[in-house]
Write an enzyme that holds these catalytic residues in place. Structure first.
Site, PDB file in Angstrom:
ATOM      1  N   SER A 137       0.976  -1.271   0.000  1.00 57.36           N
ATOM      2  CA  SER A 137       0.191  -0.057   0.076  1.00 57.36           C
ATOM      3  C   SER A 137       0.981   1.174  -0.036  1.00 57.36           C
ATOM      4  CB  SER A 137      -0.936   0.054   1.296  1.00 57.36           C
ATOM      5  OG  SER A 137      -1.539   1.112   1.543  1.00 57.36           O
ATOM      6  N   GLY A 138       0.654   1.898  -0.772  1.00 59.57           N
ATOM      7  CA  GLY A 138       1.306   3.375  -1.049  1.00 59.57           C
ATOM      8  C   GLY A 138       2.595   3.240  -2.088  1.00 59.57           C
ATOM      9  N   THR A 142      -2.078   1.729  -8.027  1.00 59.55           N
ATOM     10  CA  THR A 142      -3.157   2.133  -8.783  1.00 59.55           C
ATOM     11  C   THR A 142      -2.680   3.177  -9.723  1.00 59.55           C
ATOM     12  OG1 THR A 142      -4.457   1.977  -6.607  1.00 59.55           O
ATOM     13  CG2 THR A 142      -5.249   3.742  -8.260  1.00 59.55           C
ATOM     14  N   ASN A 186      -0.539   5.348   2.735  1.00 51.78           N
ATOM     15  CA  ASN A 186      -0.859   5.846   1.506  1.00 51.78           C
ATOM     16  C   ASN A 186      -2.177   6.832   1.534  1.00 51.78           C
ATOM     17  OD1 ASN A 186      -1.125   6.467  -1.406  1.00 51.78           O
ATOM     18  ND2 ASN A 186      -1.801   4.375  -1.714  1.00 51.78           N
ATOM     19  N   SER A 189      -5.024   4.706  -0.816  1.00 49.20           N
ATOM     20  CA  SER A 189      -4.697   3.315  -0.999  1.00 49.20           C
ATOM     21  C   SER A 189      -6.005   2.497  -1.319  1.00 49.20           C
ATOM     22  CB  SER A 189      -4.539   2.848   0.377  1.00 49.20           C
ATOM     23  OG  SER A 189      -4.364   1.434   0.560  1.00 49.20           O
ATOM     24  N   SER A 190      -5.809   1.699  -2.443  1.00 51.27           N
ATOM     25  CA  SER A 190      -6.800   0.678  -3.014  1.00 51.27           C
ATOM     26  C   SER A 190      -7.126  -0.340  -1.852  1.00 51.27           C
ATOM     27  CB  SER A 190      -6.673   0.110  -4.363  1.00 51.27           C
ATOM     28  OG  SER A 190      -6.193   1.225  -5.249  1.00 51.27           O
ATOM     29  N   GLY A 412       0.028  -6.175  -2.633  1.00 47.67           N
ATOM     30  CA  GLY A 412       1.117  -7.281  -2.528  1.00 47.67           C
ATOM     31  C   GLY A 412       1.444  -7.816  -1.135  1.00 47.67           C
ATOM     32  N   GLU A 414       1.760  -8.428   2.268  1.00 47.08           N
ATOM     33  CA  GLU A 414       1.694  -7.455   3.595  1.00 47.08           C
ATOM     34  C   GLU A 414       2.152  -8.080   4.772  1.00 47.08           C
ATOM     35  OE1 GLU A 414      -1.945  -5.550   3.691  1.00 47.08           O
ATOM     36  OE2 GLU A 414      -1.444  -4.234   1.805  1.00 47.08           O
TER      37      GLU A 414
END
Length: 1387
Positions: A137-138, A142, A186, A189-190, A412, A414
């Site tokens: 994330s970040g 996206t 992020n 973040s998605s 990804g 985590e």
């Protein structure tokens, strides 16, 4: 600093910051990993490094990211994208067009290069493709996915009015609004996975798209950690609460709702929620989602916010209650149309169905709050799926899908301090993706080895199938979790105990030593400890049936549709299949409910099937630091992510085989310096490379010879670089030795010469006095000699002077005598010239007399003619007078001439008077008085006088006739000569206008420069002269612009006839036909551009306007149009000429573009100076190696010469030629400079020398063609300055100042990009330091102008059509027979 020997306890190293002593255990020496040669530092591809290990990979990424400011790097088939946390100017349309059509590896690494590779393989192999974007994330997943989709939208225009590509791009803001949120890592973040299939037709244009979603983080709707936010859409709505369309939602500020203020921070720095809301609504409309649907969506979202503010109170004894007067409850029920009483009851109660009875049991506050939150999560999840389905419907376009490219934007690997069910599912998905990645990598490696005929050896690699089995196999973690969820009294602790019991023997599963509420899984990337709390609740995703029934009974159809029973049968569709990862309905039977884990496993299995059926492309996004600082690099965080995303595993696999792969040409060019004289063979470079390599590297296992490449094991390229550097260093030492020896010898000789001079001076001082005496004597002798010699010279001078005077006297006398004789000759000449002058005067006078005589004869003849006209009248008078005299005819002695002809010669007046007098007298008395002899005598005298006068007149007439005949003969001769000359001129003009076969003898007629045709012949005229005419003919080449002249002569005839209908019809037909005639053929475009311009000039030149008639001849002024003003048609023709010119330029650009980059950048135009840096980049095994012709600078010049020759042959005006050449030079400069900006391997000192050499060749071509005044060379100034920047010294402050002063045509972004991309070819060159780049940036801060990195290659200079009058005479133009225009008639 010195070699290491076994037994040493210290290794002396040379680091970038100085020396360093590295301790070594003598018993077990473990040396640090070796550094790659400087030429390989900063490589585009990590697998091209000679030493492949983690420090080398990290150092290479750091050099590229921090020093060169390059965020993309290849690692085999993976694109590693490091988030810069800063907007970069590398995503414009110009960048997209630069990467379009390029092979992967030809340009610098970029997300557009991966997208182009996928698009190209889809079109070439007719196989579906996938781009898998993953990362933390970040990390920028996206944004990377968005840029990939934007690339497809730009390069594959749909061409339809629906603008599908715009809709595909418009789906991103909507999905980000409802699926993205701010986290601690992020700001955008998605919180879900997304796989977007972009559909293409047979022409590979976008026709639609389909979106699948995975594992939406529903818990974020009701809970956010500190410094985090809920989904963006809630804050966007709250920021617009004051708008009229949102008044009925009764929204408050975001800090007033429990679901949006839980994280404490309701705003994001630099983000305007109100502006984002406008964009979201606009994209809703662009997707075709109408206002009614948007209103329903906003109602549901507002209701969720109000539901979160419904207060549930504790009533004691494990009971809870909700106040019926709660305002938020009322708003919720009003917005969603649900029964408030039933909702209040079933939020705080639960129905338990037993065998014999049904019991309603109150719930404690905690469970009631959970039920409320579960309802909010379920409503949002259904709304999310509904919006995704509507977007898919909007993106579904009628038409059959031929192929698709899928873009997977998924989380990804985590690992956090506290990892729960979401992290477990994410890491499970990454295990599956990593397995697919490993298999694909080995497949590509095997294909590459087979293609190069190299034996394939099995390489050991990490197989994560055991971890996958641990999670998804029977009696695995997910299976035990689903089993525990079936028990109503199942808990997280009981499920964890089952894991300990069943999986304790598995080596990949561990129990933490200090915790009984967690378990550890050894993933491919790292060990992860998961807290079991909340696993069962999140997997069940439970919502009480009573609340479902209330929602199902809602009067709001939009909400009620979320909870309807789902049919088990699946409706298949012929279009793009919409397969959401989460069904929107829960069956009533609890035993048939599907758990979240099971649904995720099914959707993940479907995803893997899709990916396995496509050709995958991988993008790994890396987060360089946790503080979100631009271009800051934390090695520990980066290496952790590289392990997690499989990059280091790829490096390890590559290191076990042959990672460095160079073509034979690259090896020969780079290491020819290591070849012996006997080994160098230009005819067979491949065999030469084999011989040299076998001599340099003794172990044949360290390399393999393929069909087109040489494969090296790790470290061998570094060894070859060391040998090359040693050879160069040895050669430098020899050169330095000789130069220094020459310098010292020169210094020694100068010192020796100076010493000799000093010795001579010192030795000469001893004999100074003796030499002084001798000097005095010598001086005296010199004085005596001087006086004696002066006396002798004066004597000689006197003798010579006397002789000279004597000679002068005799000479002057001779000259005087000669002058006297010359005066006599002048007298003779005077008389001779006078005689000649008189003779000329007499001749002239005679000529004048003859002219006067001729004039008088003409006058006399005129007078005679007048007298002849009068004679008949006089004859009638004589006849009247004759009647009275008939009676006296027989009288004796009376003679009267009555012959008519003789009577004409008698003086009529005298005769008539006499007769009249006789008539008046009495006849008897008269004849009796006058004697007859008197009359006879009188008649005789008159006859003689008449005959004398008549004879004199005859002589004069004869004389005048002779003179007149002579003059007529002279005039006839002159007129014959003039006629012959005119015929000859006409004949020569005819021969010049047509070929010898069609030539005809000139007709001595005065033509008017017009061509007559019939109205019905107009289509034939247009067909023959425009549509069917080809510029290859001999006739067309003889007179450039002949069709334009013929058409204008027809226009002149229509104007001469004053026929407006015919003239307009002809002009419209000409314009329409010219529009149809030019296609994509260069010759046709050049020909009709020249003729259109010539026709336009003719319309101006013969328009009759003063400004266009200044250089016209009198005949051309006479040929001007008389009746009509064609200025409107001139404007239309001018616009048409501009259109043809732009098409003409486009065709030239299409022909020239393929040769620009190879010719200007890649070709080595300077022999002996190699600027090529072999990268060893490994292309995809399924890429086609194109054996295209090698382009050089000569290819560019040759193509330009072809253009120039064709334009000149077609008679194009010189001004137009200069404009076209200038446009081509701009294309060469812009394309070359753009490639420099996008190719780090082209930024070197030697490449700058090559570019400047190529620019000089182009400048010489301009001089050869006499095109210096076109200013075409000025368009290459940015490229020339870029080449100079590559060559100039870049180290001191003075260098920085000089760069800013001289690089005026480059903007600051381009200058910094070149400095950051500068790459030394050899170890002797220095890299550009970061401090120097920052110094240049500070000096360029105040520079104004564009900040674009790329030049716009589509830019067009404004074209002008200067008026150029023609000297061609229209009356001399003849229509050749080969044009088949026999129906035209010259007037």
């Amino acid at each position: 600093m010195r070699d290491f020997h076994f037994g040493d306890n210290v290794l002396e190293l040379l680091l970038e910051d100085g020396t360093h002593y590295y301790p070594v255990d003598p018993s077990k020496p473990q040396l640090p990993p070796l550094r790659n040669p400087d030429i390989l530092v900063g490589e585009n591809d990590l697998t091209a490094l000679s030493y492949l290990h983690e420090p080398a990979v990290l150092h290479n990424l750091r050099v590229r990211f921090v020093e060169s400011r390059i965020i993309y790097t290849y690692c085999g088939i993976i694109l590693v994208a490091v988030n810069p946390y800063k907007q970069l100017p590398i995503y414009g349309d110009a960048i997209i067009h630069a990467y379009s059509g390029q092979n992967m590896g030809d340009m610098d690494p970029h997300i557009f290069a991966v997208a182009e590779e996928a698009y190209k393989q889809m079109a070439r192999n007719h196989k579906n493709q996938s781009i898998i974007v993953s990362g933390e994330s970040g990390a920028g997943k996206t944004v990377s996915a968005r840029y990939a989709m934007r690339y497809f939208a730009v390069v594959s225009k749909s061409g339809s009015k629906t603008r599908v590509e715009d809709k595909v791009l418009a789906s991103n803001p909507v999905t980000e609004a409802i699926g993205n949120a701010k986290t601690t890592r992020n700001d955008n973040s998605s919180r879900f996975g997304k796989y977007t299939e972009i559909s293409f037709d047979r022409k590979y244009r976008i026709i639609g798209a389909n979106m699948r979603t995975y594992l939406l983080e529903k818990s974020r709707v009701v809970f956010q950690a500190d410094n985090e936010r809920n989904y963006h859409i809630f804050y966007q709505m709250c920021s617009c609460a004051h708008l009229p369309e949102f008044k009925n939602l009764r929204l408050l500020s975001a800090d007033k709702f429990r679901y949006t203020c839980m994280g404490g921070d309701i705003t994001i720095e630099g983000i305007d929620d109100k502006k984002d809301m406008d964009e979201t609504r606009q994209t809703f409309s662009l997707l075709g989602l109408k206002e009614d649907f948007q209103s329903d969506v906003f109602k549901v979202l507002a209701a969720i916010l109000h539901l979160g503010n419904v207060e549930i109170r504790n009533s004691g004894d494990d009971k809870s209650s909700v106040s019926p007067s709660d305002p938020h409850l009322a708003v919720f029920c009003e917005l969603l149309g649900v029964n408030a009483e039933g909702l209040v009851r079933w939020l705080c109660h639960r129905r338990i169905v037993l065998v014999a009875e049904t019991v309603v049991k109150p719930m404690p506050k905690k469970r009631a709050v959970n039920a409320r939150d579960a309802l909010a999560k379920q409503i949002y999840a259904h709304l999310f799926d509904c919006i995704i389905n509507r977007i898919n419907t909007a993106l579904k376009v009628p038409g059959k899908q031929h192929a698709f490219i899928g873009v997977l934007d998924i989380y990804g690997f985590e690992t956090f301090d506290i990892n729960s069910f979401e992290q477990f599912c994410i890491n499970y998905a990454n295990e599956k993706l990593q397995q697919q990645f490993n298999l694909h990598v080995f497949k590509l490696e095997q294909e590459e080895y087979m293609k190069e005929d190299i034996p394939w050896t099995l390489i050991d690699f990490y197989d994560n199938q055991p971890v996958i089995d641990l999670i998804e196999a029977k009696m695995g973690i997910l299976d035990l979790l689903d089993e525990e969820c079936l028990f109503p009294q199942g808990t997280d602790q009981s499920w964890l105990q089952k894991l300990y019991n069943y999986l304790d023997a598995n080596p990949l599963f561990e129990k933490p030593r200090l915790s009984n509420e967690a378990f550890v899984i050894q993933h491919f990337a790292d060990k992860v400890e998961y807290q079991c709390k909340g696993f069962l609740e999140k997997n069940r995703d439970a919502l009480y049936e009573e609340l479902v029934d209330i929602m199902r009974a809602s009067k709001f159809p939009f909400l009620a549709s979320f909870f309807q029973e789902e049919e088990q049968s699946t409706v298949t569709s012929k279009g793009v299949k919409v397969r959401p990862a989460r069904p929107g309905v829960k069956p009533a039977n609890k035993q048939l409910r599907t758990s979240v884990g099971d649904k995720f496993r099914s959707s993940l299995s479907l995803l893997m099937e899709t990916l396995n059926a496509t050709t995958p492309h991988y993008v790994r996004c890396i987060k360089p630091n946790d503080e979100k600082l631009p271009f800051e690099y934390d090695s520990s965080r980066v290496v952790q992510q590289l392990r997690a995303c499989g990059v280091l595993e790829t490096i390890r696999i590559s290191a076990q085989s042959y990672p460095s792969r160079w073509t034979y040409i690259e090896f020969y060019s780079r290491y020819s310096i290591l070849m012996l004289y006997q080994e160098a063979d230009l005819n067979d470079k491949k065999q030469t490379c084999k011989i040299v390599l076998q001599r340099l590297i003794q172990d044949p296992n360290q390399y393999k010879f393929g069909r087109t490449k040489i494969f090296f094991r790790a470290g061998q390229v570094a060894y070859l670089e060391k040998l090359r550097l040693d050879r160069l260093r040895g050669a430098c030492i020899i050169i330095q030795k000789h130069v220094r020896g020459w310098s010292q010898r020169r210094k020694y000789l100068r010192m020796r010469e100076a010493a000799i001079i000093l010795q001579q001076y010192i030795r000469g001082k001893r004999t100074v006095r003796l030499e002084a005496f001798f000097n005095i004597q010598a001086w005296a002798a010199v004085v005596i000699q001087r006086h004696f010699r002066g006396y002798r010279m004066r004597q000689i001078y006197q003798v010579v002077r006397l002789a000279s005077i004597t000679i002068q006297a005799f000479t002057r006398g001779w000259i005087a005598r000669k002058r006297y004789k010359k005066q006599k000759a002048l007298v003779l000449q005077k008389y001779a010239r006078a005689w000649l002058a008189r003779r000329r005067f007499q001749t002239m006078r005679r000529l004048v007399l003859n002219v006067q005589l001729s004039y008088r004869v003409q006058k006399l003849r005129k007078k005679i003619e007048e007298q002849v006209k009068i004679l008949p009248k006089r004859f009638m008078k004589l006849k009247i007078c004759w009647q009275p005299l008939k009676a006296y005819r027989k009288l004796p002695g009376l003679y009267f001439c009555c012959h008519p002809q003789q009577s004409l010669n008698i003086n009529c007046i005298t005769f008539c008077t006499s007769v009249t007098t006789l008539h008046m007298l009495d006849p008897v008395k008269h004849f009796s008085t006058f004697d007859g002899r008197i009359l006879e005598s009188h008649q005789r005298e008159q006859k003689e006088t008449y005959e004398t006068q008549l004879e004199g007149l005859k002589l004069k007439v004869d004389h005048l006739q002779n003179e007149n005949s002579k003059l007529q003969n002279l005039f006839q001769e002159k007129s014959n000569v003039n006629e012959n000359i005119r015929q000859e001129v006409s004949r020569l003009s005819s021969e010049n206008s047509v070929s010898k076969q069609t030539s005809s003898p000139a007709i001595p007629k005065d033509y008017l420069g017009m061509l007559e045709y019939k109205r019905e012949d107009e289509p034939r005229l247009i067909q023959n002269i425009i549509l069917d005419l080809r510029p290859k003919g001999v006739v067309v080449n003889m007179i450039p612009g002949l069709p334009a002249y013929i058409l204008f002569m027809c226009v002149r005839h229509a104007d001469y006839l004053n026929d407006e209908v015919k003239l307009k019809s002809l002009m419209n037909a000409i314009i329409s036909a010219v529009k149809k005639s030019h296609h994509k053929d260069f010759d046709l475009l050049s020909f009709w551009l020249s003729n259109t311009y010539q026709l336009l000039n003719c319309l101006k030149q013969y328009s009759g306007e003063e400004e266009f008639m200044k250089q016209n001849t009198p005949r051309q002024k006479k040929n001007c149009l008389q009746n009509f003003d064609l200025s409107e048609h001139r404007q239309i023709l001018s616009d048409l000429a501009i259109h043809i010119y732009h098409q003409f330029i486009t065709v030239m650009e299409k022909s020239l573009t393929p040769a620009i980059v190879p010719g200007m950048l890649e070709h080595e135009s300077l022999q002996g100076i190699s600027s090529m840096k072999p990268t060893g980049f490994r292309k995809r095994s399924n890429s086609i190696y194109e054996d295209s012709d090698t382009h050089t600078i000569s290819s560019i010049i040759q193509q330009l010469s072809v253009f120039h020759f064709t334009m000149t042959q077609h008679g194009m005006e010189q001004g137009l030629i200069k404009q076209a050449v200038k446009q081509m030079f701009f294309l060469v400069g812009a394309t070359t400079l753009n490639n420099i900006m996008l190719r780090k391997d082209m930024c070197s000192c030697r490449k700058g020398m090559q570019i400047r050499c190529n620019i000089s060749y182009l400048e010489e071509w301009l001089k050869e063609k006499d095109l210096q005044s076109s200013n075409a060379i000025d368009t290459l100034r940015p490229l020339s300055q870029a080449a100079w920047l590559l060559q100039v010294n870049k180290s001191t402050d003075e260098d920085a100042k000089e760069i800013t002063e001289k690089c005026t045509e480059l903007n600051s972004v381009q200058i910094v990009k070149i400095l950051n991309s500068y790459t030394p070819i050899d170890d002797f060159e220095k890299r550009v330091t970061s401090s120097f780049v920052r110094k240049v940036q500070s000096l360029l801060q105040d520079r104004e102008g564009s900040t674009q990195l790329m030049l716009d290659t589509d830019y067009r200079f404004q074209v002008t059509f200067p008026f150029s009058p023609s000297s061609q005479a229209l009356e001399l133009i003849q229509v050749p027979n080969s044009l088949h225009l026999g129906f035209l008639t010259r007037i």
